[in-house]
Scaffold this motif. Sequence first.
Motif, PDB file in Angstrom:
ATOM      1  N   HIS A 194     -17.789   4.380 -86.607  1.00  0.00           N
ATOM      2  CA  HIS A 194     -16.575   4.695 -87.357  1.00  0.00           C
ATOM      3  C   HIS A 194     -16.457   6.206 -87.572  1.00  0.00           C
ATOM      4  O   HIS A 194     -17.461   6.926 -87.608  1.00  0.00           O
ATOM      5  CB  HIS A 194     -16.606   3.972 -88.701  1.00  0.00           C
ATOM      6  CG  HIS A 194     -15.339   4.098 -89.481  1.00  0.00           C
ATOM      7  ND1 HIS A 194     -14.123   3.688 -89.002  1.00  0.00           N
ATOM      8  CD2 HIS A 194     -15.089   4.607 -90.721  1.00  0.00           C
ATOM      9  CE1 HIS A 194     -13.189   3.915 -89.906  1.00  0.00           C
ATOM     10  NE2 HIS A 194     -13.749   4.484 -90.958  1.00  0.00           N
ATOM     11  N   ASP A 195     -15.234   6.681 -87.733  1.00  0.00           N
ATOM     12  CA  ASP A 195     -14.990   8.121 -87.888  1.00  0.00           C
ATOM     13  C   ASP A 195     -15.648   8.711 -89.131  1.00  0.00           C
ATOM     14  O   ASP A 195     -16.127   9.849 -89.102  1.00  0.00           O
ATOM     15  CB  ASP A 195     -13.480   8.398 -87.943  1.00  0.00           C
ATOM     16  CG  ASP A 195     -12.789   8.133 -86.618  1.00  0.00           C
ATOM     17  OD1 ASP A 195     -13.497   8.062 -85.604  1.00  0.00           O
ATOM     18  OD2 ASP A 195     -11.556   7.990 -86.612  1.00  0.00           O
ATOM     19  N   VAL A 196     -15.640   7.951 -90.225  1.00  0.00           N
ATOM     20  CA  VAL A 196     -16.203   8.439 -91.487  1.00  0.00           C
ATOM     21  C   VAL A 196     -17.364   7.537 -91.888  1.00  0.00           C
ATOM     22  O   VAL A 196     -17.163   6.410 -92.342  1.00  0.00           O
ATOM     23  CB  VAL A 196     -15.144   8.472 -92.613  1.00  0.00           C
ATOM     24  CG1 VAL A 196     -15.751   9.042 -93.896  1.00  0.00           C
ATOM     25  CG2 VAL A 196     -13.935   9.298 -92.187  1.00  0.00           C
ATOM     26  N   VAL A 197     -18.579   8.040 -91.699  1.00  0.00           N
ATOM     27  CA  VAL A 197     -19.795   7.286 -92.017  1.00  0.00           C
ATOM     28  C   VAL A 197     -20.532   8.036 -93.118  1.00  0.00           C
ATOM     29  O   VAL A 197     -20.790   9.235 -92.995  1.00  0.00           O
ATOM     30  CB  VAL A 197     -20.706   7.135 -90.781  1.00  0.00           C
ATOM     31  CG1 VAL A 197     -21.982   6.380 -91.146  1.00  0.00           C
ATOM     32  CG2 VAL A 197     -19.957   6.406 -89.669  1.00  0.00           C
ATOM     33  N   ILE A 198     -20.871   7.325 -94.207  1.00  0.00           N
ATOM     34  CA  ILE A 198     -21.557   7.965 -95.330  1.00  0.00           C
ATOM     35  C   ILE A 198     -22.881   7.270 -95.616  1.00  0.00           C
ATOM     36  O   ILE A 198     -23.004   6.057 -95.466  1.00  0.00           O
ATOM     37  CB  ILE A 198     -20.673   7.994 -96.596  1.00  0.00           C
ATOM     38  CG1 ILE A 198     -20.203   6.585 -96.980  1.00  0.00           C
ATOM     39  CG2 ILE A 198     -19.455   8.893 -96.376  1.00  0.00           C
ATOM     40  CD1 ILE A 198     -19.408   6.549 -98.263  1.00  0.00           C
ATOM     41  N   SER A 199     -23.864   8.060 -96.015  1.00  0.00           N
ATOM     42  CA  SER A 199     -25.214   7.535 -96.215  1.00  0.00           C
ATOM     43  C   SER A 199     -25.642   7.504 -97.674  1.00  0.00           C
ATOM     44  O   SER A 199     -26.680   6.933 -97.996  1.00  0.00           O
ATOM     45  CB  SER A 199     -26.223   8.359 -95.412  1.00  0.00           C
ATOM     46  OG  SER A 199     -26.191   9.721 -95.815  1.00  0.00           O
ATOM     47  N   LYS A 200     -24.833   8.117 -98.559  1.00  0.00           N
ATOM     48  CA  LYS A 200     -25.155   8.125 -99.984  1.00  0.00           C
ATOM     49  C   LYS A 200     -23.871   7.931-100.784  1.00  0.00           C
ATOM     50  O   LYS A 200     -22.829   8.502-100.435  1.00  0.00           O
ATOM     51  CB  LYS A 200     -25.815   9.450-100.378  1.00  0.00           C
ATOM     52  CG  LYS A 200     -27.167   9.674 -99.733  1.00  0.00           C
ATOM     53  CD  LYS A 200     -27.770  11.021-100.159  1.00  0.00           C
ATOM     54  CE  LYS A 200     -29.107  11.248 -99.484  1.00  0.00           C
ATOM     55  NZ  LYS A 200     -29.694  12.568 -99.870  1.00  0.00           N
ATOM     56  N   PRO A 201     -23.934   7.161-101.887  1.00  0.00           N
ATOM     57  CA  PRO A 201     -22.725   6.924-102.685  1.00  0.00           C
ATOM     58  C   PRO A 201     -22.034   8.189-103.174  1.00  0.00           C
ATOM     59  O   PRO A 201     -20.805   8.232-103.266  1.00  0.00           O
ATOM     60  CB  PRO A 201     -23.259   6.092-103.864  1.00  0.00           C
ATOM     61  CG  PRO A 201     -24.418   5.351-103.287  1.00  0.00           C
ATOM     62  CD  PRO A 201     -25.065   6.340-102.346  1.00  0.00           C
ATOM     63  N   LYS A 202     -22.795   9.236-103.456  1.00  0.00           N
ATOM     64  CA  LYS A 202     -22.170  10.465-103.981  1.00  0.00           C
ATOM     65  C   LYS A 202     -21.236  11.107-102.964  1.00  0.00           C
ATOM     66  O   LYS A 202     -20.344  11.888-103.343  1.00  0.00           O
ATOM     67  CB  LYS A 202     -23.245  11.454-104.423  1.00  0.00           C
ATOM     68  CG  LYS A 202     -24.095  12.026-103.301  1.00  0.00           C
ATOM     69  CD  LYS A 202     -25.120  13.013-103.860  1.00  0.00           C
ATOM     70  CE  LYS A 202     -25.972  13.621-102.747  1.00  0.00           C
ATOM     71  NZ  LYS A 202     -26.973  14.588-103.297  1.00  0.00           N
ATOM     72  N   GLU A 203     -21.413  10.790-101.675  1.00  0.00           N
ATOM     73  CA  GLU A 203     -20.515  11.336-100.662  1.00  0.00           C
ATOM     74  C   GLU A 203     -19.087  10.822-100.832  1.00  0.00           C
ATOM     75  O   GLU A 203     -18.124  11.472-100.405  1.00  0.00           O
ATOM     76  CB  GLU A 203     -21.038  11.000 -99.270  1.00  0.00           C
ATOM     77  CG  GLU A 203     -22.365  11.667 -98.913  1.00  0.00           C
ATOM     78  CD  GLU A 203     -22.889  11.233 -97.561  1.00  0.00           C
ATOM     79  OE1 GLU A 203     -22.101  11.189 -96.598  1.00  0.00           O
ATOM     80  OE2 GLU A 203     -24.086  10.921 -97.461  1.00  0.00           O
ATOM     81  N   ILE A 204     -18.958   9.662-101.460  1.00  0.00           N
ATOM     82  CA  ILE A 204     -17.623   9.128-101.751  1.00  0.00           C
ATOM     83  C   ILE A 204     -16.869  10.083-102.669  1.00  0.00           C
ATOM     84  O   ILE A 204     -15.678  10.349-102.487  1.00  0.00           O
ATOM     85  CB  ILE A 204     -17.720   7.719-102.386  1.00  0.00           C
ATOM     86  CG1 ILE A 204     -18.310   6.735-101.381  1.00  0.00           C
ATOM     87  CG2 ILE A 204     -16.353   7.236-102.884  1.00  0.00           C
ATOM     88  CD1 ILE A 204     -18.655   5.374-101.978  1.00  0.00           C
ATOM     89  N   LEU A 205     -17.573  10.633-103.651  1.00  0.00           N
ATOM     90  CA  LEU A 205     -16.948  11.554-104.598  1.00  0.00           C
ATOM     91  C   LEU A 205     -16.473  12.815-103.892  1.00  0.00           C
ATOM     92  O   LEU A 205     -15.408  13.349-104.203  1.00  0.00           O
ATOM     93  CB  LEU A 205     -17.946  11.913-105.706  1.00  0.00           C
ATOM     94  CG  LEU A 205     -18.537  10.736-106.493  1.00  0.00           C
ATOM     95  CD1 LEU A 205     -19.548  11.247-107.511  1.00  0.00           C
ATOM     96  CD2 LEU A 205     -17.442   9.935-107.180  1.00  0.00           C
ATOM     97  N   ASP A 206     -17.253  13.303-102.921  1.00  0.00           N
ATOM     98  CA  ASP A 206     -16.874  14.502-102.185  1.00  0.00           C
ATOM     99  C   ASP A 206     -15.576  14.309-101.417  1.00  0.00           C
ATOM    100  O   ASP A 206     -14.790  15.244-101.260  1.00  0.00           O
ATOM    101  CB  ASP A 206     -17.990  14.898-101.208  1.00  0.00           C
ATOM    102  CG  ASP A 206     -19.280  15.257-101.917  1.00  0.00           C
ATOM    103  OD1 ASP A 206     -19.212  15.702-103.077  1.00  0.00           O
ATOM    104  OD2 ASP A 206     -20.356  15.089-101.312  1.00  0.00           O
ATOM    105  N   ILE A 207     -15.335  13.081-100.962  1.00  0.00           N
ATOM    106  CA  ILE A 207     -14.138  12.790-100.163  1.00  0.00           C
ATOM    107  C   ILE A 207     -12.936  12.489-101.051  1.00  0.00           C
ATOM    108  O   ILE A 207     -11.821  12.952-100.797  1.00  0.00           O
ATOM    109  CB  ILE A 207     -14.415  11.612 -99.204  1.00  0.00           C
ATOM    110  CG1 ILE A 207     -15.456  12.016 -98.161  1.00  0.00           C
ATOM    111  CG2 ILE A 207     -13.126  11.146 -98.525  1.00  0.00           C
ATOM    112  CD1 ILE A 207     -15.940  10.883 -97.287  1.00  0.00           C
ATOM    113  N   VAL A 208     -13.147  11.722-102.110  1.00  0.00           N
ATOM    114  CA  VAL A 208     -12.037  11.226-102.918  1.00  0.00           C
ATOM    115  C   VAL A 208     -11.578  12.218-103.983  1.00  0.00           C
ATOM    116  O   VAL A 208     -10.366  12.394-104.204  1.00  0.00           O
ATOM    117  CB  VAL A 208     -12.419   9.879-103.592  1.00  0.00           C
ATOM    118  CG1 VAL A 208     -11.320   9.425-104.559  1.00  0.00           C
ATOM    119  CG2 VAL A 208     -12.687   8.819-102.537  1.00  0.00           C
ATOM    120  N   LEU A 209     -12.525  12.872-104.629  1.00  0.00           N
ATOM    121  CA  LEU A 209     -12.156  13.734-105.765  1.00  0.00           C
ATOM    122  C   LEU A 209     -11.701  15.127-105.325  1.00  0.00           C
ATOM    123  O   LEU A 209     -12.045  15.602-104.268  1.00  0.00           O
ATOM    124  CB  LEU A 209     -13.337  13.833-106.724  1.00  0.00           C
ATOM    125  CG  LEU A 209     -13.808  12.529-107.343  1.00  0.00           C
ATOM    126  CD1 LEU A 209     -14.934  12.777-108.343  1.00  0.00           C
ATOM    127  CD2 LEU A 209     -12.669  11.771-108.000  1.00  0.00           C
TER     128      LEU A 209
END
Length: 209
Positions: A194-209
């Motif tokens: 997939h184009d956006v693959v994340i390995s740690k939950p905190k990476e979600i914050l970097d993308i969304v916030l």
Amino acid sequence: MKIVIFDMDGTLIDSKKDITISVNYIRALHYNLAPLSEEFVVKAINMRERNLPKLFYETELYHEKDRDVFEVHYGIQCTQNPYLYDGILEMLKNLVNSGVKISLATNAPTPFALRMLKHLGVEEMFDVIIGADKVKISKPDPQMINEILNHYNFDKNTDEAWMIGDSSKDTDGALNAGISSMFVTWGFSKESEHDVVISKPKEILDIVL
């Protein structure tokens, strides 16, 4: 408005032990089959194309007796061993405290999801919790994602939305609903193209916030 829709099993919660215990209970009770490993069960669940009755019970279709006994057994078993992956609780709190709307779309039955999320103390953080029993067709069909977006009166011209999960069913569901997605590798699936693959939950914050 920003909206984040989460998958549950393998994304927020590690539930593989209890799922496997219940599957193996049916295998032993109804078919006298040897137990399956947790790794086999979660790999089977996340396959893009699969016949789960064949993989789990060596039957072409789910028999009503298997479904009925599984639902009773897993209804009790599902809160015995589940846990939130490391960093999930902090990530959810950060999203909510930042004004992001969060909901959950799972191919598990809604009663199991509600029971597990309540057991883990996070149920009330989600605005909408939809399981496979609430729609005609589960992910990757976009129906449950669209129902959540409709709850928020989502406008693609002014709002942003993401689907986050550990399966192609999640990313394909997002694509079918016309929203962005992220594939997580800390759960049941360890890799993706997939184009956006994340390995740690905190990476979600970097993308969304």
